[in-house]
Design a protein around this motif. Structure first.
Motif, short mmCIF file in Angstrom:
data_model
loop_
_atom_site.label_atom_id
_atom_site.label_comp_id
_atom_site.label_asym_id
_atom_site.label_seq_id
_atom_site.Cartn_x
_atom_site.Cartn_y
_atom_site.Cartn_z
N GLU A 48 34.11 18.05 51.75
CA GLU A 48 33.98 16.75 50.83
C GLU A 48 34.89 16.66 49.60
OE1 GLU A 48 29.83 17.06 49.50
OE2 GLU A 48 29.12 17.67 51.50
N LEU A 49 35.63 15.76 49.60
CA LEU A 49 36.51 15.54 48.46
C LEU A 49 36.33 14.25 47.82
CD1 LEU A 49 39.90 16.29 50.48
CD2 LEU A 49 38.45 17.87 48.88
N ARG A 58 40.71 12.40 43.86
CA ARG A 58 41.57 13.57 43.74
C ARG A 58 42.61 13.36 45.04
NH1 ARG A 58 38.53 18.88 42.71
NH2 ARG A 58 40.41 19.59 42.59
N ALA A 59 43.74 13.89 44.89
CA ALA A 59 44.73 14.08 46.06
C ALA A 59 44.42 15.32 46.91
CB ALA A 59 46.13 13.98 45.57
N THR A 60 44.66 15.15 48.19
CA THR A 60 44.38 16.19 49.07
C THR A 60 45.14 17.56 48.80
OG1 THR A 60 43.87 14.49 50.96
CG2 THR A 60 44.37 16.87 51.49
N GLU A 61 46.73 17.04 48.40
CA GLU A 61 47.59 18.18 48.18
C GLU A 61 47.04 18.85 47.11
OE1 GLU A 61 48.28 14.87 49.09
OE2 GLU A 61 48.97 14.12 47.23
N SER A 62 46.15 18.42 46.25
CA SER A 62 45.75 19.28 44.75
C SER A 62 44.54 20.32 45.16
CB SER A 62 45.58 18.50 43.81
OG SER A 62 44.56 17.71 43.93
N ILE A 63 44.15 20.42 46.34
CA ILE A 63 42.89 20.90 46.56
C ILE A 63 43.33 22.22 47.73
CG2 ILE A 63 40.58 20.97 47.67
CD1 ILE A 63 40.45 18.29 46.81
N THR A 64 42.97 23.49 47.52
CA THR A 64 43.38 24.49 48.21
C THR A 64 42.49 24.48 49.36
OG1 THR A 64 43.93 25.77 46.41
CG2 THR A 64 43.75 27.01 48.66
N MET A 65 42.89 24.32 50.65
CA MET A 65 42.01 24.13 51.84
C MET A 65 42.04 25.55 52.58
SD MET A 65 41.08 21.08 51.88
CE MET A 65 40.33 21.13 53.47
N ARG A 100 39.59 11.55 57.48
CA ARG A 100 38.70 10.54 57.14
C ARG A 100 38.36 10.06 58.58
NH1 ARG A 100 42.46 9.55 53.25
NH2 ARG A 100 41.62 9.71 51.17
N PRO A 101 36.84 9.81 58.59
CA PRO A 101 36.41 9.11 59.75
C PRO A 101 37.32 7.65 60.12
CG PRO A 101 34.45 9.65 58.27
CD PRO A 101 35.96 9.95 57.51
N SER A 102 37.51 7.06 59.09
CA SER A 102 38.49 5.70 59.43
C SER A 102 39.67 6.16 60.24
CB SER A 102 38.95 5.16 58.04
OG SER A 102 39.74 5.85 57.33
N GLU A 103 40.21 7.28 60.11
CA GLU A 103 41.36 7.50 60.78
C GLU A 103 40.92 7.64 62.43
OE1 GLU A 103 44.00 10.62 59.03
OE2 GLU A 103 42.39 10.84 57.70
N SER A 104 39.64 7.86 62.74
CA SER A 104 39.44 7.82 64.28
C SER A 104 38.71 6.58 64.65
CB SER A 104 38.51 9.10 64.36
OG SER A 104 37.21 8.77 63.73
N LEU A 150 34.93 13.71 53.79
CA LEU A 150 33.70 12.71 53.78
C LEU A 150 33.91 12.33 52.17
CD1 LEU A 150 31.23 15.03 55.37
CD2 LEU A 150 32.20 12.94 56.32
N ASP A 151 34.31 11.09 51.78
CA ASP A 151 34.48 10.51 50.76
C ASP A 151 33.35 9.68 50.20
OD1 ASP A 151 37.05 11.30 50.44
OD2 ASP A 151 38.06 9.84 51.61
N THR A 152 32.47 9.22 51.09
CA THR A 152 31.52 8.24 50.63
C THR A 152 30.12 8.91 50.70
OG1 THR A 152 31.12 7.19 52.74
CG2 THR A 152 32.97 6.18 51.36
N PRO A 153 29.29 8.60 49.77
CA PRO A 153 27.97 9.16 50.04
C PRO A 153 27.10 8.79 51.65
CG PRO A 153 27.89 7.92 47.97
CD PRO A 153 29.19 7.64 48.81
N GLU A 154 27.65 7.68 52.23
CA GLU A 154 27.18 7.36 53.58
C GLU A 154 27.77 8.15 54.41
OE1 GLU A 154 25.09 5.59 56.77
OE2 GLU A 154 24.76 5.89 54.58
#
Length: 181
Positions: free
Chosen positions: A15-16, A20-27, A35-39, A160-164
């Motif tokens: 959950e991000l 916030r940008a993905t690159e600023s978070i240590t994975m 994202r689900p939209s990418e699939s 997962l960006d949205t509450p849904e």
């Protein structure tokens, strides 16, 4: 097999916050989340007589085939690997689709695990003369990502960006926990 499904169902969601940008978070995962939209995948075709039963409605088996195809494309888009169908859950036929209507299938990843992912497919019919749409089916399919020899591969986690999106993934992660025997 059930063992392969159970072994590959360790939750893999991230959950991000959308600001916030993905690159600023240590994975901790080797694969970046998607994202689900990418699939997201959409298939559209007209129901022809060769797709229909004697009553003039699309065959259930044809709908099942189209669901599997749309889900496989969405799973491949998420993993960018070969995928195999492991399970189909909750398929219901709510309304028949007559010859001449348009069948629309929308598929997207809803939950990712260590080696597998779940794809939701919604099926709609559209009246060609009025444009009226209604949902006729929904199914959840589990796919396992595999290499050329059929061995399981890691699956990217879902972002997962949205509450849904978070609600749907949480509900399906609870269902994926293997029950003790």
């Amino acid at each position: 097999s059930r063992e392969l499904r159970a072994a590959s169902r360790e939750p893999r969601t991230t959950e991000l916050p959308s600001d916030r940008a993905t690159e600023s978070i240590t994975m901790t995962q080797a694969l970046p989340p998607k994202r689900p939209s990418e699939s997201a995948t959409e298939m559209v075709q007209v129901v022809l007589p060769n797709d229909a039963n004697p009553l003039g409605f699309i065959l259930g088996g044809t709908v099942m085939h189209l669901i599997d195809m749309a889900a496989a494309m969405a799973a491949s888009r998420h993993t960018r690997t070969r995928v195999m169908t492991a399970a189909v859950d909750g398929l219901q036929f709510l309304h028949p689709i007559p010859i001449g209507d348009i069948i629309i299938l929308g598929a997207r990843a809803t939950c990712a695990f260590a080696h597998s992912l779940e794809i939701q497919v919604d099926v709609y019919s559209e009246r060609t003369l009025t444009g009226i749409r209604r949902r006729t089916s929904r199914a959840y399919l589990t796919f396992v990502a595999v290499d050329a020899d059929g061995h399981p591969l890691e699956v990217p986690p879902l972002r997962l960006d949205t509450p849904e999106e978070q609600r749907v993934a949480a509900a399906h992660e609870r269902l994926a926990v293997p029950q003790p025997r």
